[in-house]
Design an enzyme around this catalytic site. Sequence first.
Site, PDB file in Angstrom:
ATOM      1  N   SER A   1       0.742  -1.067  -0.222  1.00  0.00           N
ATOM      2  CA  SER A   1       0.357   0.137   0.016  1.00  0.00           C
ATOM      3  C   SER A   1       0.301   1.518   0.297  1.00  0.00           C
ATOM      4  O   SER A   1       1.250   1.470   0.346  1.00  0.00           O
ATOM      5  CB  SER A   1      -0.863   0.036   1.312  1.00  0.00           C
ATOM      6  OG  SER A   1      -1.461   1.714   1.235  1.00  0.00           O
TER       7      SER A   1
ATOM      8  N   MET B   1     -10.252  -6.228   6.601  1.00  0.00           N
ATOM      9  CA  MET B   1     -10.172  -5.493   6.564  1.00  0.00           C
ATOM     10  C   MET B   1      -9.471  -5.541   8.216  1.00  0.00           C
ATOM     11  O   MET B   1     -10.540  -6.404   9.316  1.00  0.00           O
ATOM     12  CB  MET B   1     -11.055  -4.200   6.594  1.00  0.00           C
ATOM     13  CG  MET B   1     -11.100  -3.534   5.592  1.00  0.00           C
ATOM     14  SD  MET B   1     -10.120  -2.788   4.380  1.00  0.00           S
ATOM     15  CE  MET B   1      -9.227  -2.136   5.866  1.00  0.00           C
TER      16      MET B   1
ATOM     17  N   MET C   1     -12.553   2.421  -1.124  1.00  0.00           N
ATOM     18  CA  MET C   1     -13.205   3.072  -0.193  1.00  0.00           C
ATOM     19  C   MET C   1     -13.849   3.813  -0.214  1.00  0.00           C
ATOM     20  O   MET C   1     -13.767   5.314   0.148  1.00  0.00           O
ATOM     21  CB  MET C   1     -12.080   3.077   0.591  1.00  0.00           C
ATOM     22  CG  MET C   1     -11.300   2.003   1.535  1.00  0.00           C
ATOM     23  SD  MET C   1     -10.610   2.209   2.292  1.00  0.00           S
ATOM     24  CE  MET C   1      -8.866   2.363   0.891  1.00  0.00           C
TER      25      MET C   1
ATOM     26  N   ASP D   1      -6.012  -6.562   5.191  1.00  0.00           N
ATOM     27  CA  ASP D   1      -5.711  -5.375   4.860  1.00  0.00           C
ATOM     28  C   ASP D   1      -5.497  -4.137   6.526  1.00  0.00           C
ATOM     29  O   ASP D   1      -6.458  -4.542   6.811  1.00  0.00           O
ATOM     30  CB  ASP D   1      -6.760  -4.229   4.008  1.00  0.00           C
ATOM     31  CG  ASP D   1      -6.080  -3.558   3.542  1.00  0.00           C
ATOM     32  OD1 ASP D   1      -5.037  -2.705   3.589  1.00  0.00           O
ATOM     33  OD2 ASP D   1      -6.989  -2.004   2.610  1.00  0.00           O
TER      34      ASP D   1
ATOM     35  N   HIS E   1      -8.276  -1.056  -3.910  1.00  0.00           N
ATOM     36  CA  HIS E   1      -9.580  -0.823  -2.269  1.00  0.00           C
ATOM     37  C   HIS E   1     -10.084   0.350  -2.827  1.00  0.00           C
ATOM     38  O   HIS E   1      -9.705   1.475  -2.248  1.00  0.00           O
ATOM     39  CB  HIS E   1      -8.453  -1.275  -1.499  1.00  0.00           C
ATOM     40  CG  HIS E   1      -9.222  -1.686  -0.227  1.00  0.00           C
ATOM     41  ND1 HIS E   1      -8.744  -1.220   0.893  1.00  0.00           N
ATOM     42  CD2 HIS E   1     -10.609  -1.811  -0.356  1.00  0.00           C
ATOM     43  CE1 HIS E   1      -9.256  -1.536   1.840  1.00  0.00           C
ATOM     44  NE2 HIS E   1     -10.664  -1.789   1.336  1.00  0.00           N
TER      45      HIS E   1
ATOM     46  N   HIS F   1      -1.201  -2.181  -4.119  1.00  0.00           N
ATOM     47  CA  HIS F   1      -2.477  -1.873  -3.358  1.00  0.00           C
ATOM     48  C   HIS F   1      -2.398  -0.449  -3.212  1.00  0.00           C
ATOM     49  O   HIS F   1      -1.860  -0.057  -2.285  1.00  0.00           O
ATOM     50  CB  HIS F   1      -2.179  -2.343  -1.895  1.00  0.00           C
ATOM     51  CG  HIS F   1      -3.358  -2.495  -1.363  1.00  0.00           C
ATOM     52  ND1 HIS F   1      -4.509  -3.317  -1.260  1.00  0.00           N
ATOM     53  CD2 HIS F   1      -4.368  -1.306   0.060  1.00  0.00           C
ATOM     54  CE1 HIS F   1      -5.526  -2.777  -0.628  1.00  0.00           C
ATOM     55  NE2 HIS F   1      -5.896  -1.659   0.039  1.00  0.00           N
TER      56      HIS F   1
ATOM     57  N   MET G   1     -10.016   6.940  -1.751  1.00  0.00           N
ATOM     58  CA  MET G   1     -10.706   6.931  -0.533  1.00  0.00           C
ATOM     59  C   MET G   1     -11.331   7.960  -1.295  1.00  0.00           C
ATOM     60  O   MET G   1     -11.783   9.099  -1.659  1.00  0.00           O
ATOM     61  CB  MET G   1      -9.741   7.431   1.129  1.00  0.00           C
ATOM     62  CG  MET G   1      -9.522   6.870   0.916  1.00  0.00           C
ATOM     63  SD  MET G   1      -8.310   6.559   2.651  1.00  0.00           S
ATOM     64  CE  MET G   1      -7.062   5.773   2.636  1.00  0.00           C
TER      65      MET G   1
ATOM     66  N   ASP H   1      -5.388   2.561  -2.527  1.00  0.00           N
ATOM     67  CA  ASP H   1      -5.845   2.565  -1.874  1.00  0.00           C
ATOM     68  C   ASP H   1      -7.000   3.928  -1.998  1.00  0.00           C
ATOM     69  O   ASP H   1      -6.565   5.226  -2.468  1.00  0.00           O
ATOM     70  CB  ASP H   1      -5.554   2.657   0.223  1.00  0.00           C
ATOM     71  CG  ASP H   1      -5.635   1.099   0.360  1.00  0.00           C
ATOM     72  OD1 ASP H   1      -6.390   0.955   0.331  1.00  0.00           O
ATOM     73  OD2 ASP H   1      -3.757   1.611   1.328  1.00  0.00           O
TER      74      ASP H   1
END
Length: 212
Positions: free
Chosen positions: A6, A134, A65, A172, A63, A30, A34, A32
């Site tokens: 990440s 998670m 979110m 994660d 990923h 990875h 958001m 992330d």
Amino acid sequence: MKVSLSILTVDYAKVEESLKPLLDGIDYVHMDVMDGVFVPNISFGYSFIKSLRKITDKPFDTHLMIEDPIKYIKQFAEAGSQYITIHVEAKSDVLETIKLIKSYGVGAGISIKPNTTVEEIKEYLPLVDMVLVMSVEPGFGGQKFMHSAIDKVKLLKELKEENNYSYLINIDGGINGDTAKYISEYVDMAVSGSYVVNAVNPVENLNVLKNI
Ligand code: DX5
Ligand code: ZN
């Protein structure tokens, strides 16, 4: 153990520099994403991911979110993701979103937050390519590993073996040289961020994880 790195907590101005020495040792990057709605933080979007495609051939494990992922699947697929993972707790229709991800030839993942059980995603298990458990509340890097995730990855492994499912089990949040030992026998891969990228010696910490 396979490692998905990440980059959430790297200095984005130096992302290429930070990634370079680690690329040989990692299995995935990875991403992330958001939106400040699904989680109380904003990170980056598909334009950033698309740019990173130019600096590595490593598969991207994206990923999301975000509150309504179905609206943006096309852009994340075209940005070069190998897997796109959505949250079951998000507002988009889960089945429709999984189908849409797959229609781009991308692997579809489903993720659960710490308060969501494996039972709640049971119906999607035959369909997905990845399950992401998670082990912290999503939103920020550098948080403490929650031990409640251990039973979830264990159960996911049992269900996978019993039913011949094909999903990869991923975990994660808070993964480091100590916490990885609790989960390594159950997962196919683990996400690690701050333990590696913010270390004094990132390659050394990555090697610790690789050798677990
Ligand atoms: C949290 C993110 C994680 C996080 C992992 O919302 O989904 O991927 O960046 O970072 P560490 O390894 O620092 O917990
Ligand atoms: Zn993540």
